[in-house]
Design a protein around this motif. Structure first.
Motif, short mmCIF file in Angstrom:
data_model
loop_
_atom_site.label_atom_id
_atom_site.label_comp_id
_atom_site.label_asym_id
_atom_site.label_seq_id
_atom_site.Cartn_x
_atom_site.Cartn_y
_atom_site.Cartn_z
N LYS A 4 0.84 -1.19 0.00
CA LYS A 4 0.00 0.00 0.00
C LYS A 4 0.88 1.25 0.00
O LYS A 4 0.95 1.98 -0.98
CB LYS A 4 -0.94 -0.02 1.22
N GLU A 5 1.60 1.47 1.09
CA GLU A 5 2.35 2.71 1.23
C GLU A 5 3.49 2.83 0.23
O GLU A 5 3.57 3.82 -0.51
CB GLU A 5 2.89 2.83 2.66
N ARG A 33 5.97 4.79 -4.85
CA ARG A 33 6.66 4.49 -6.11
C ARG A 33 5.82 4.91 -7.31
O ARG A 33 6.35 5.39 -8.32
CB ARG A 33 7.03 3.02 -6.18
N LYS A 34 4.51 4.74 -7.23
CA LYS A 34 3.62 5.18 -8.31
C LYS A 34 3.69 6.70 -8.45
O LYS A 34 3.79 7.22 -9.56
CB LYS A 34 2.18 4.75 -8.04
N LEU A 70 9.18 12.77 -0.88
CA LEU A 70 8.95 11.37 -1.23
C LEU A 70 10.04 10.47 -0.64
O LEU A 70 9.75 9.36 -0.18
CB LEU A 70 8.86 11.21 -2.74
N ILE A 71 11.28 10.94 -0.68
CA ILE A 71 12.37 10.17 -0.09
C ILE A 71 12.14 9.97 1.41
O ILE A 71 12.32 8.87 1.94
CB ILE A 71 13.74 10.84 -0.36
N LYS A 72 11.72 11.03 2.09
CA LYS A 72 11.44 10.94 3.53
C LYS A 72 10.32 9.94 3.80
O LYS A 72 10.41 9.13 4.72
CB LYS A 72 11.09 12.30 4.11
N ARG A 73 9.24 9.99 3.00
CA ARG A 73 8.13 9.06 3.16
C ARG A 73 8.57 7.62 2.92
O ARG A 73 8.21 6.71 3.66
CB ARG A 73 6.99 9.41 2.21
N LEU A 74 9.38 7.42 1.89
CA LEU A 74 9.87 6.09 1.56
C LEU A 74 10.77 5.56 2.67
O LEU A 74 10.64 4.41 3.11
CB LEU A 74 10.61 6.11 0.22
#
Length: 147
Positions: A66-67, A72-73, A90-94
């Motif tokens: 999910k996350e 990535r999408k 996005l890097i922080k979320r990943l």
């Protein structure tokens, strides 16, 4: 006798799942059988081990499918137009999602220490890696056999 019973249960489960055609469920059943065999769990160990492991799998799959999939999408869809600020976010979320998965793995080891011997926890990691490798090799083999 215990292994034979386990194999029979898994075979019945697999045939029922095969009728449904749900590939993820069939793979999960194969994984359960493989791990059970590799760890040689006693009945008592199995009763405590599987609820802990299934919770771990559910939580990591939620993060993975999910996350991380959503992140990535978003990266694929916006790579050409995203700003450095967007990319940093996005890097922080990943990284946060991957850290949570790592924390879940550490938590699994801590929970299992009270359930199964340390050697079986190591066998679990090896069994997971071996199963993943076998599944990937099977997918590759099937892909080569398709016309």
């Amino acid at each position: 006798m215990k292994k034979l019973l386990c194999i029979i249960v898994v075979m019945i489960s697999m045939s029922a799942l095969a009728q449904r055609g749900d590939k993820r469920e069939r793979i999960k059943a194969l994984k359960v059988a493989f791990i059970t065999e590799q760890l040689d769990l006693t009945t008592e160990e199995s009763q405590v081990f599987w609820p802990i492991y299934n919770t771990f799998e559910k939580e990591t799959n939620t993060i993975r499918f999910k996350e991380i999939k959503d992140i990535r999408k978003e990266i694929r869809d916006n790579l050409d137009t995203m700003t450095d600020t967007d990319a940093s976010t996005l890097i922080k979320r990943l990284n946060k999602a991957e850290n949570r998965m790592h924390e879940l793995r550490l938590g699994l080891s801590d929970k299992l220490k009270n359930v199964i011997p340390a050697k079986k926890i190591i066998r679990l990691k090896i069994a997971e890696d071996d199963f993943r490798r076998k599944i990937l090799n099977e997918f590759k083999r099937r892909k080569r056999e398709r016309p």
